[in-house]
Design a protein around this motif. Structure first.
Motif, PDB file in Angstrom:
ATOM      1  N   GLY A 182     116.094 -10.976  86.472  1.00 53.92           N
ATOM      2  CA  GLY A 182     116.255 -10.294  87.753  1.00 53.92           C
ATOM      3  C   GLY A 182     115.361  -9.073  87.942  1.00 53.92           C
ATOM      4  O   GLY A 182     115.365  -8.443  88.995  1.00 53.92           O
ATOM      5  N   MET A 183     114.584  -8.746  86.897  1.00 54.68           N
ATOM      6  CA  MET A 183     113.885  -7.457  86.895  1.00 54.68           C
ATOM      7  C   MET A 183     112.688  -7.445  87.847  1.00 54.68           C
ATOM      8  O   MET A 183     111.943  -8.407  87.942  1.00 54.68           O
ATOM      9  CB  MET A 183     113.416  -7.161  85.477  1.00 54.68           C
ATOM     10  N   LEU A 184     112.516  -6.313  88.564  1.00 58.53           N
ATOM     11  CA  LEU A 184     111.369  -6.191  89.476  1.00 58.53           C
ATOM     12  C   LEU A 184     110.085  -5.970  88.664  1.00 58.53           C
ATOM     13  O   LEU A 184     110.116  -5.489  87.538  1.00 58.53           O
ATOM     14  CB  LEU A 184     111.587  -5.012  90.439  1.00 58.53           C
ATOM     15  N   ARG A 185     108.962  -6.279  89.288  1.00 58.69           N
ATOM     16  CA  ARG A 185     107.692  -6.295  88.578  1.00 58.69           C
ATOM     17  C   ARG A 185     107.316  -4.946  87.923  1.00 58.69           C
ATOM     18  O   ARG A 185     106.990  -4.911  86.736  1.00 58.69           O
ATOM     19  CB  ARG A 185     106.591  -6.753  89.534  1.00 58.69           C
ATOM     20  N   PRO A 186     107.383  -3.826  88.664  1.00 59.47           N
ATOM     21  CA  PRO A 186     106.979  -2.546  88.014  1.00 59.47           C
ATOM     22  C   PRO A 186     107.855  -2.222  86.807  1.00 59.47           C
ATOM     23  O   PRO A 186     107.364  -1.778  85.773  1.00 59.47           O
ATOM     24  CB  PRO A 186     107.190  -1.507  89.121  1.00 59.47           C
ATOM     25  N   GLU A 187     109.155  -2.494  86.938  1.00 61.21           N
ATOM     26  CA  GLU A 187     110.077  -2.217  85.839  1.00 61.21           C
ATOM     27  C   GLU A 187     109.758  -3.132  84.648  1.00 61.21           C
ATOM     28  O   GLU A 187     109.781  -2.698  83.488  1.00 61.21           O
ATOM     29  CB  GLU A 187     111.517  -2.458  86.346  1.00 61.21           C
ATOM     30  N   HIS A 188     109.420  -4.379  84.975  1.00 69.57           N
ATOM     31  CA  HIS A 188     109.046  -5.360  83.956  1.00 69.57           C
ATOM     32  C   HIS A 188     107.830  -4.865  83.160  1.00 69.57           C
ATOM     33  O   HIS A 188     107.799  -4.886  81.926  1.00 69.57           O
ATOM     34  CB  HIS A 188     108.734  -6.681  84.671  1.00 69.57           C
ATOM     35  N   HIS A 189     106.811  -4.382  83.869  1.00 64.00           N
ATOM     36  CA  HIS A 189     105.621  -3.820  83.207  1.00 64.00           C
ATOM     37  C   HIS A 189     105.999  -2.651  82.308  1.00 64.00           C
ATOM     38  O   HIS A 189     105.503  -2.512  81.197  1.00 64.00           O
ATOM     39  CB  HIS A 189     104.599  -3.325  84.251  1.00 64.00           C
ATOM     40  N   ARG A 190     106.893  -1.804  82.827  1.00 66.50           N
ATOM     41  CA  ARG A 190     107.270  -0.601  82.086  1.00 66.50           C
ATOM     42  C   ARG A 190     107.961  -0.973  80.770  1.00 66.50           C
ATOM     43  O   ARG A 190     107.619  -0.438  79.711  1.00 66.50           O
ATOM     44  CB  ARG A 190     108.212   0.257  82.939  1.00 66.50           C
ATOM     45  N   VAL A 191     108.889  -1.937  80.852  1.00 68.65           N
ATOM     46  CA  VAL A 191     109.601  -2.368  79.650  1.00 68.65           C
ATOM     47  C   VAL A 191     108.611  -2.931  78.628  1.00 68.65           C
ATOM     48  O   VAL A 191     108.659  -2.589  77.440  1.00 68.65           O
ATOM     49  CB  VAL A 191     110.677  -3.425  80.004  1.00 68.65           C
ATOM     50  N   PHE A 192     107.682  -3.767  79.106  1.00 65.66           N
ATOM     51  CA  PHE A 192     106.737  -4.361  78.160  1.00 65.66           C
ATOM     52  C   PHE A 192     105.729  -3.353  77.630  1.00 65.66           C
ATOM     53  O   PHE A 192     105.248  -3.478  76.507  1.00 65.66           O
ATOM     54  CB  PHE A 192     106.042  -5.584  78.791  1.00 65.66           C
ATOM     55  N   PHE A 193     105.415  -2.349  78.439  1.00 68.22           N
ATOM     56  CA  PHE A 193     104.543  -1.282  77.945  1.00 68.22           C
ATOM     57  C   PHE A 193     105.186  -0.607  76.724  1.00 68.22           C
ATOM     58  O   PHE A 193     104.535  -0.401  75.698  1.00 68.22           O
ATOM     59  CB  PHE A 193     104.299  -0.255  79.058  1.00 68.22           C
ATOM     60  N   PHE A 194     106.502  -0.348  76.823  1.00 69.14           N
ATOM     61  CA  PHE A 194     107.188   0.297  75.697  1.00 69.14           C
ATOM     62  C   PHE A 194     107.343  -0.654  74.509  1.00 69.14           C
ATOM     63  O   PHE A 194     107.229  -0.248  73.357  1.00 69.14           O
ATOM     64  CB  PHE A 194     108.550   0.840  76.142  1.00 69.14           C
ATOM     65  N   LEU A 195     107.599  -1.938  74.804  1.00 67.45           N
ATOM     66  CA  LEU A 195     107.706  -2.917  73.707  1.00 67.45           C
ATOM     67  C   LEU A 195     106.376  -2.983  72.937  1.00 67.45           C
ATOM     68  O   LEU A 195     106.345  -2.964  71.701  1.00 67.45           O
ATOM     69  CB  LEU A 195     108.059  -4.297  74.255  1.00 67.45           C
ATOM     70  N   TYR A 196     105.280  -3.067  73.685  1.00 69.87           N
ATOM     71  CA  TYR A 196     103.969  -3.083  73.045  1.00 69.87           C
ATOM     72  C   TYR A 196     103.699  -1.789  72.293  1.00 69.87           C
ATOM     73  O   TYR A 196     103.137  -1.790  71.201  1.00 69.87           O
ATOM     74  CB  TYR A 196     102.865  -3.315  74.083  1.00 69.87           C
ATOM     75  N   GLY A 197     104.129  -0.666  72.895  1.00 74.89           N
ATOM     76  CA  GLY A 197     103.951   0.631  72.244  1.00 74.89           C
ATOM     77  C   GLY A 197     104.663   0.660  70.896  1.00 74.89           C
ATOM     78  O   GLY A 197     104.100   1.094  69.880  1.00 74.89           O
ATOM     79  N   GLY A 198     105.899   0.142  70.878  1.00 72.83           N
ATOM     80  CA  GLY A 198     106.663   0.096  69.634  1.00 72.83           C
ATOM     81  C   GLY A 198     105.990  -0.781  68.598  1.00 72.83           C
ATOM     82  O   GLY A 198     105.883  -0.420  67.414  1.00 72.83           O
ATOM     83  N   LEU A 199     105.506  -1.936  69.049  1.00 71.99           N
ATOM     84  CA  LEU A 199     104.836  -2.859  68.131  1.00 71.99           C
ATOM     85  C   LEU A 199     103.562  -2.231  67.561  1.00 71.99           C
ATOM     86  O   LEU A 199     103.265  -2.356  66.365  1.00 71.99           O
ATOM     87  CB  LEU A 199     104.503  -4.167  68.871  1.00 71.99           C
ATOM     88  N   LEU A 200     102.833  -1.516  68.428  1.00 63.40           N
ATOM     89  CA  LEU A 200     101.608  -0.851  67.971  1.00 63.40           C
ATOM     90  C   LEU A 200     101.930   0.172  66.889  1.00 63.40           C
ATOM     91  O   LEU A 200     101.256   0.226  65.843  1.00 63.40           O
ATOM     92  CB  LEU A 200     100.898  -0.170  69.148  1.00 63.40           C
ATOM     93  N   LEU A 201     102.986   0.957  67.115  1.00 64.06           N
ATOM     94  CA  LEU A 201     103.341   1.978  66.123  1.00 64.06           C
ATOM     95  C   LEU A 201     103.757   1.328  64.801  1.00 64.06           C
ATOM     96  O   LEU A 201     103.405   1.815  63.724  1.00 64.06           O
ATOM     97  CB  LEU A 201     104.460   2.873  66.655  1.00 64.06           C
ATOM     98  N   LEU A 202     104.467   0.203  64.897  1.00 60.71           N
ATOM     99  CA  LEU A 202     104.878  -0.516  63.691  1.00 60.71           C
ATOM    100  C   LEU A 202     103.645  -1.017  62.917  1.00 60.71           C
ATOM    101  O   LEU A 202     103.555  -0.884  61.690  1.00 60.71           O
ATOM    102  CB  LEU A 202     105.787  -1.687  64.072  1.00 60.71           C
TER     103      LEU A 202
END
Lengths: 347, 242
Positions: free
Chosen positions: A152-172
């Protein structure tokens, strides 16, 4: 001991990176910029994952795009065919690709230098053919639609969530690279990069080392590819198994500096942004490929060690003009200095 | 432990580099392996240390069969080596060159810091012993040829081998350093390490060896103490062609 600056500099850069990841989504003026941020972070994870092999062992793989593609397809297929929850599928896919990396690495890592590069390209081409022709499973050239994890997530929010997921993966990925860099295992890998036969003769089981780090690298690469599948939602073999992807990754890592923790991240930011810009400007023509090729040529010619080492060397030269030669400090001076350091450390 | 080969053979195409070599190197000695260029000395080293697989024959160390085993297995069995054209890790610092010889053991040991204080002290100890401690933080590629040769030896010593194979330790080094290398070999031998040295410098070989094996055309033609070898007619024939 490594000097204080070399110890605190990565820490400072790490804090800066975390701050940038936290702040960027709220500063992005529109969803397009935010999605570009996701793409750049995807490149950063891919380049950092590649650097486990490229930076430590010096084996230049042009095939890492295929490992990301495998991660993407495995994630997508585990969701659509096996009905696994999205993020369970993501982790399972990474483990699957890591397991696949064992036989792949077993074959590819037997050869060195240019031969390894060619084998890694062959991997991409073989997988492209497989995923295109095996259409009953992969969807073939029609592509594979991967269901969104947050329907159900809107596009900008979707990008934001994935930006943080990628950020976490990068730090790992960065934390793991850093851990290996300072470890005995990492020292063995660097010895392989410098002189593989010599490392063997000193007792390092070089093949096992190379294979292990290749599997680690493949797992992180597959996680990035799987996240991409969840984010983008549509996979096409032509883009997932493209030699270009691997070439961009290598370009990024080389540009930033492969023997440096943050080199590939810096390279991903520069090249990733350049790629987006070239696509916007010259996207309708093949000119964006030409400009990227030019960039690679310039890096190899003028900064073969990458931006970070080149800048570090420059700073070092400017700062220590008087101590530029290793012979200008006498043995006695250094012995004395070391004795004092030891005393200070003991007291 | 005795390093021994039986019927060792290695051919490169039509060229037979080692032709059925039976050699024995007793522990506790400084052994030398001499012979004309192309007599198979370096190929012999490479077969013994697993760098190349022999076509036939057997390599044993202390009774343990090492034939055709990977170089790291041979190294872990206690046989260290240097290379004819000295090999170091060019972009690692001198101390890291030495630390690279530390064995990580299992997976968790492998994740330990490569710069643990005790290991680093031990590495610096070897650099000090070889007189290059002041270069500890210099990259190996910036060191001179002689310094690199000493560094290579420091790395080998860090791995704590019982037997050390030196491939032309005197190649391209000045007389003062040559003396130091000779003294060092004798000292390290007195501490219990066995040496096998391939060398063309006869002064060095005669002054430091207990036992000399002479190779010609891929097989030993004579073996014995220096005085005996010096007087051996076959050796003179092989070397001087008389």
């Amino acid at each position: 001991m490594p000097s204080a600056s070399s110890r605190y500099l990565p820490l400072g850069a790490g804090v800066l990176l975390i701050a940038a990841i936290l702040v960027f989504p709220s500063l992005a003026p529109n969803p397009y910029v935010l999605s570009s941020g996701v793409i750049v972070l995807n490149w950063a994870v891919l380049a950092t994952s590649w650097n486990f092999v490229g930076g430590f062992t010096g084996y230049i793989s042009l095939g890492h795009g295929a490992l990301a593609g495998l991660g993407g397809y495995a994630t997508g297929l585990l969701i659509t065919k096996a009905d696994l929850p999205s993020f369970v599928a993501l982790v399972a896919a990474a483990l699957l690709v890591a397991a696949l990396a064992v036989p792949i690495g077993f074959a590819a890592l037997r050869v060195r230098g240019a031969s390894f590069v060619i084998v890694s390209i062959a991997l991409v081409l073989i997988l492209l053919l497989v995923f295109q022709s095996w259409s009953s499973v992969t969807g073939g050239s029609r592509g594979l639609v991967v269901p969104r994890p947050f329907p159900g997530m809107l596009r900008p929010e979707h990008h934001r969530v994935f930006f943080f997921l990628y950020g976490g993966l990068l730090l790992l990925a960065l934390a793991t690279w850093w851990l290996l860099d300072r470890s005995r295992f990492g020292m063995g890998l660097k010895a392989i990069r410098e002189d593989e036969d010599k490392a063997e003769s000193l007792g390092t089981p070089t093949f096992a080392y190379k294979l292990t780090v290749f599997v680690v690298s493949a797992a992180f690469t597959a996680l990035a590819g799987g996240l991409y599948a969840l984010w983008f939602g549509d996979l096409d073999p032509v883009f997932q198994f493209s030699v270009l992807t691997g070439s961009y990754i290598v370009l990024m890592a080389l540009l930033g500096g492969v023997r440096n923790l943050f080199g590939p991240v810096l390279g991903a930011i520069v090249v990733g942004l350049a790629l987006e810009y070239f696509k916007v400007e010259f996207g309708s023509t093949p000119l964006h490929l030409v400009t990227t090729g030019l960039l690679l040529g310039l890096v190899v010619m003028f900064m073969p060690d990458g931006v970070i080492p080149s800048l570090a060397a420059l700073v070092q030269r400017l700062r220590n003009r008087e101590q530029s030669s290793i012979r200008e400090v006498t043995a006695a001076d250094l012995a004395e200095q070391r004795r004092r350091e030891r005393e200070a450390a003991n007291s | 432990m005795t390093l021994q080969t039986r019927g060792l053979r290695k051919a490169f195409g039509g060229v037979v580099a080692i032709d059925g070599a039976d050699v024995e190197f007793q522990p506790g000695r400084v052994n030398a392996l001499i012979g004309p260029n192309g007599s198979g000395k370096t190929t012999f080293f490479n077969c013994v240390t697993g760098m190349i697989k022999p076509d036939a024959g057997q390599v044993t160390y202390g009774g343990k069969d090492l034939t055709g085993r990977a170089p790291h297995v041979v190294a872990r069995a206690g046989v260290g080596r240097t290379f004819q054209l000295c090999r170091v890790f060019p972009r690692l610092t001198a101390v890291d060159n030495v630390l690279a010889a530390v064995r990580p053991g299992g997976l968790l040991h492998g994740l330990r810091s490569a710069h643990r204080r005790d290991e680093r002290e031990r590495a610096l100890g070897w650099l000090t012993r070889l007189g290059i401690e002041h270069l500890a933080d210099a990259e190996a590629r910036n060191m001179s040829w002689g310094q690199q040769k000493l560094l290579e030896l420091a790395g080998v010593l860090m791995a704590e081998p019982d037997t050390i194979l030196l491939d032309e330790p005197a190649g391209g080094v000045n007389p003062a350093l040559l003396d130091r290398i000779g003294t060092l070999v004798r000292e390290l031998n007195a501490e219990g390490r066995t040496f096998v040295i391939v060398e063309h410098n006869m002064d060095l070989v005669m002054s430091i060896s207990d036992h000399i094996v002479v190779f010609d055309r891929g097989r030993p033609i004579a073996a014995g103490p220096p005085a005996e070898i010096r007087a051996d007619e076959r050796v003179l024939g092989a070397y001087l062609g008389v």
